[in-house]
Scaffold this motif. Structure first.
Motif, PDB file in Angstrom:
ATOM      1  N   ARG A 119      82.226  51.375  38.226  1.00 48.95           N
ATOM      2  CA  ARG A 119      82.162  51.639  36.838  1.00 48.95           C
ATOM      3  C   ARG A 119      83.239  52.579  36.118  1.00 48.95           C
ATOM      4  O   ARG A 119      83.500  52.496  34.997  1.00 48.95           O
ATOM      5  CB  ARG A 119      80.811  52.334  36.361  1.00 48.95           C
ATOM      6  N   SER A 120      83.649  53.392  36.938  1.00 52.38           N
ATOM      7  CA  SER A 120      84.748  54.367  36.360  1.00 52.38           C
ATOM      8  C   SER A 120      86.069  53.610  35.834  1.00 52.38           C
ATOM      9  O   SER A 120      86.612  54.141  35.114  1.00 52.38           O
ATOM     10  CB  SER A 120      84.790  55.407  37.469  1.00 52.38           C
ATOM     11  N   MET A 121      86.245  52.324  36.630  1.00 50.09           N
ATOM     12  CA  MET A 121      87.463  51.598  36.481  1.00 50.09           C
ATOM     13  C   MET A 121      87.377  51.160  34.937  1.00 50.09           C
ATOM     14  O   MET A 121      88.205  50.821  34.283  1.00 50.09           O
ATOM     15  CB  MET A 121      87.545  50.533  37.474  1.00 50.09           C
ATOM     16  N   CYS A 122      86.067  50.989  34.565  1.00 55.75           N
ATOM     17  CA  CYS A 122      85.771  50.512  33.107  1.00 55.75           C
ATOM     18  C   CYS A 122      86.392  51.522  32.044  1.00 55.75           C
ATOM     19  O   CYS A 122      86.955  51.236  31.019  1.00 55.75           O
ATOM     20  CB  CYS A 122      84.192  50.475  32.789  1.00 55.75           C
ATOM     21  N   ALA A 123      85.880  52.704  32.464  1.00 56.25           N
ATOM     22  CA  ALA A 123      86.409  53.825  31.838  1.00 56.25           C
ATOM     23  C   ALA A 123      87.882  54.006  31.673  1.00 56.25           C
ATOM     24  O   ALA A 123      88.411  54.506  30.693  1.00 56.25           O
ATOM     25  CB  ALA A 123      85.795  55.336  32.183  1.00 56.25           C
ATOM     26  N   ASP A 124      88.445  53.589  32.548  1.00 55.26           N
ATOM     27  CA  ASP A 124      89.909  54.011  32.710  1.00 55.26           C
ATOM     28  C   ASP A 124      90.594  52.664  31.774  1.00 55.26           C
ATOM     29  O   ASP A 124      91.804  52.557  31.804  1.00 55.26           O
ATOM     30  CB  ASP A 124      90.569  53.350  34.186  1.00 55.26           C
ATOM     31  N   ASN A 125      89.709  51.674  31.304  1.00 58.10           N
ATOM     32  CA  ASN A 125      90.140  50.587  30.371  1.00 58.10           C
ATOM     33  C   ASN A 125      91.209  49.812  30.956  1.00 58.10           C
ATOM     34  O   ASN A 125      92.072  49.225  30.200  1.00 58.10           O
ATOM     35  CB  ASN A 125      90.689  51.323  29.138  1.00 58.10           C
ATOM     36  N   ARG A 126      90.912  49.233  32.095  1.00 56.68           N
ATOM     37  CA  ARG A 126      92.123  48.255  32.920  1.00 56.68           C
ATOM     38  C   ARG A 126      91.894  46.750  32.036  1.00 56.68           C
ATOM     39  O   ARG A 126      92.919  46.422  32.014  1.00 56.68           O
ATOM     40  CB  ARG A 126      91.701  48.028  34.356  1.00 56.68           C
ATOM     41  N   ARG A 157      90.905  46.444  28.926  1.00 57.41           N
ATOM     42  CA  ARG A 157      91.135  46.764  27.528  1.00 57.41           C
ATOM     43  C   ARG A 157      89.812  46.412  26.890  1.00 57.41           C
ATOM     44  O   ARG A 157      89.948  46.137  25.483  1.00 57.41           O
ATOM     45  CB  ARG A 157      92.333  45.993  27.019  1.00 57.41           C
ATOM     46  N   SER A 158      88.699  46.659  27.368  1.00 57.01           N
ATOM     47  CA  SER A 158      87.413  46.383  26.442  1.00 57.01           C
ATOM     48  C   SER A 158      86.505  47.616  26.580  1.00 57.01           C
ATOM     49  O   SER A 158      85.566  47.391  25.779  1.00 57.01           O
ATOM     50  CB  SER A 158      86.660  45.015  27.141  1.00 57.01           C
ATOM     51  N   TYR A 159      86.889  48.441  27.130  1.00 54.44           N
ATOM     52  CA  TYR A 159      85.949  49.813  27.106  1.00 54.44           C
ATOM     53  C   TYR A 159      85.767  50.231  25.882  1.00 54.44           C
ATOM     54  O   TYR A 159      86.765  50.348  24.999  1.00 54.44           O
ATOM     55  CB  TYR A 159      86.697  50.835  28.090  1.00 54.44           C
ATOM     56  N   ASN A 160      84.857  50.629  25.213  1.00 55.37           N
ATOM     57  CA  ASN A 160      84.369  51.148  23.900  1.00 55.37           C
ATOM     58  C   ASN A 160      84.677  50.264  22.809  1.00 55.37           C
ATOM     59  O   ASN A 160      84.976  50.872  21.661  1.00 55.37           O
ATOM     60  CB  ASN A 160      85.148  52.497  24.003  1.00 55.37           C
ATOM     61  N   ALA A 173      79.153  44.544  25.173  1.00 58.63           N
ATOM     62  CA  ALA A 173      78.586  44.084  26.571  1.00 58.63           C
ATOM     63  C   ALA A 173      79.213  45.101  27.339  1.00 58.63           C
ATOM     64  O   ALA A 173      79.225  44.859  28.699  1.00 58.63           O
ATOM     65  CB  ALA A 173      78.795  42.834  26.758  1.00 58.63           C
ATOM     66  N   CYS A 174      80.183  46.050  26.921  1.00 64.02           N
ATOM     67  CA  CYS A 174      80.896  46.790  27.876  1.00 64.02           C
ATOM     68  C   CYS A 174      80.617  48.274  27.709  1.00 64.02           C
ATOM     69  O   CYS A 174      80.000  48.652  26.835  1.00 64.02           O
ATOM     70  CB  CYS A 174      82.478  46.535  27.360  1.00 64.02           C
ATOM     71  N   PRO A 175      80.796  49.119  28.690  1.00 65.29           N
ATOM     72  CA  PRO A 175      80.533  50.619  28.797  1.00 65.29           C
ATOM     73  C   PRO A 175      81.329  51.073  27.501  1.00 65.29           C
ATOM     74  O   PRO A 175      82.534  50.323  27.208  1.00 65.29           O
ATOM     75  CB  PRO A 175      81.053  51.038  29.845  1.00 65.29           C
ATOM     76  N   PRO A 176      80.867  51.972  26.891  1.00 64.36           N
ATOM     77  CA  PRO A 176      79.497  52.858  27.236  1.00 64.36           C
ATOM     78  C   PRO A 176      78.496  51.990  26.653  1.00 64.36           C
ATOM     79  O   PRO A 176      77.246  52.481  26.704  1.00 64.36           O
ATOM     80  CB  PRO A 176      79.885  53.913  26.634  1.00 64.36           C
ATOM     81  N   ALA A 177      78.604  51.126  25.516  1.00 68.68           N
ATOM     82  CA  ALA A 177      77.686  50.524  24.769  1.00 68.68           C
ATOM     83  C   ALA A 177      76.462  49.639  25.744  1.00 68.68           C
ATOM     84  O   ALA A 177      75.561  49.386  25.095  1.00 68.68           O
ATOM     85  CB  ALA A 177      78.167  49.684  23.706  1.00 68.68           C
ATOM     86  N   CYS A 178      76.905  49.253  26.832  1.00 70.29           N
ATOM     87  CA  CYS A 178      76.085  48.144  27.601  1.00 70.29           C
ATOM     88  C   CYS A 178      74.933  49.053  28.108  1.00 70.29           C
ATOM     89  O   CYS A 178      74.112  48.525  29.063  1.00 70.29           O
ATOM     90  CB  CYS A 178      76.890  47.403  28.532  1.00 70.29           C
ATOM     91  N   GLY A 196      83.801  39.575  33.427  1.00 70.88           N
ATOM     92  CA  GLY A 196      84.352  40.406  32.448  1.00 70.88           C
ATOM     93  C   GLY A 196      83.673  40.630  31.155  1.00 70.88           C
ATOM     94  O   GLY A 196      82.473  40.252  31.028  1.00 70.88           O
ATOM     95  N   ALA A 197      84.526  40.833  30.089  1.00 70.13           N
ATOM     96  CA  ALA A 197      83.875  41.220  28.944  1.00 70.13           C
ATOM     97  C   ALA A 197      83.333  40.209  28.147  1.00 70.13           C
ATOM     98  O   ALA A 197      83.850  38.891  28.520  1.00 70.13           O
ATOM     99  CB  ALA A 197      84.916  41.912  28.026  1.00 70.13           C
ATOM    100  N   CYS A 198      82.238  40.231  27.467  1.00 68.75           N
ATOM    101  CA  CYS A 198      81.881  39.231  26.445  1.00 68.75           C
ATOM    102  C   CYS A 198      82.881  38.823  25.582  1.00 68.75           C
ATOM    103  O   CYS A 198      83.379  39.557  24.805  1.00 68.75           O
ATOM    104  CB  CYS A 198      80.339  39.832  25.635  1.00 68.75           C
TER     105      CYS A 198
END
Length: 188
Positions: A40-47, A49-52, A56-61, A130-132
């Protein structure tokens, strides 16, 4: 749901996945799913490019703790995969075609699997690859999601290691040079 009913539902879901055309399908007991905060921390690293930037992506999901609790309350995970041959390692169009095909298949599969609500103890949790991408431009955060029942968070957003989930389900993660695979799962 008793073991016989669970086996019958699992068989029906795997048959639906086969009918949808997924090249690989497998299942595992949901208690074997490992929620890893590092994924999940990889999501926050925005690898990707869909974080926030996507409902359907963190942190909203939702939080990793919410996914761990939801997955812990479910019985079976069915893993589905689209494997696609590429012209070469730079075949971006082929990669995009494979992703589009997988997402179309998974959307139909997940919608059909909602019928499980009548047979399973709880609503199935659909986790995508992946992202929605349902909408050309996500309404996040200005407006509510346009398709909240059809927007699926990714396996990674739930903290799942895709390769480990594939291994546990008895399907390959890597299909060899010149291929790409997209993996999603339905947990019920």
């Amino acid at each position: 749901m008793d073991e016989n009913e669970r086996n019958a539902v699992t068989f029906a879901v795997l048959e639906a996945a086969k009918a949808e055309g997924f090249e690989c399908r497998g299942s595992l007991p949901a208690h074997l799913l490992e929620v890893d905060p590092e994924v999940r921390s990889m999501c926050a690293d925005n690898r990707c490019r869909s974080y926030n930037k996507n409902w359907a992506c963190p942190p909203a999901c939702g939080t990793i703790e919410e996914y761990a609790k939801a997955l812990g309350a479910l019985s079976v995970c069915v893993v589905v995969q689209t494997a696609f041959a590429l012209e070469d390692e730079f075949d971006i169009e082929g990669m995009q075609d494979a992703e589009r095909l997988h997402k179309e298949r998974f959307d139909r599969f997940a919608s059909a699997a909602k019928l499980l609500r009548d047979r399973a103890a709880s609503s199935p949790l659909a986790l995508a690859a992946g992202a929605c991408t349902r909408c050309p431009q996500c309404s996040y955060p200005e407006r509510p999601c346009r398709f909240p029942d059809d927007a699926h968070a990714s396996m990674e957003a739930a903290g799942l290691i895709v390769s480990a989930t594939c291994d546990a389900a008895g399907i390959p993660y890597y299909h060899g040079k010149g291929t790409i695979a997209y993996t999603s799962c339905l947990v019920f």
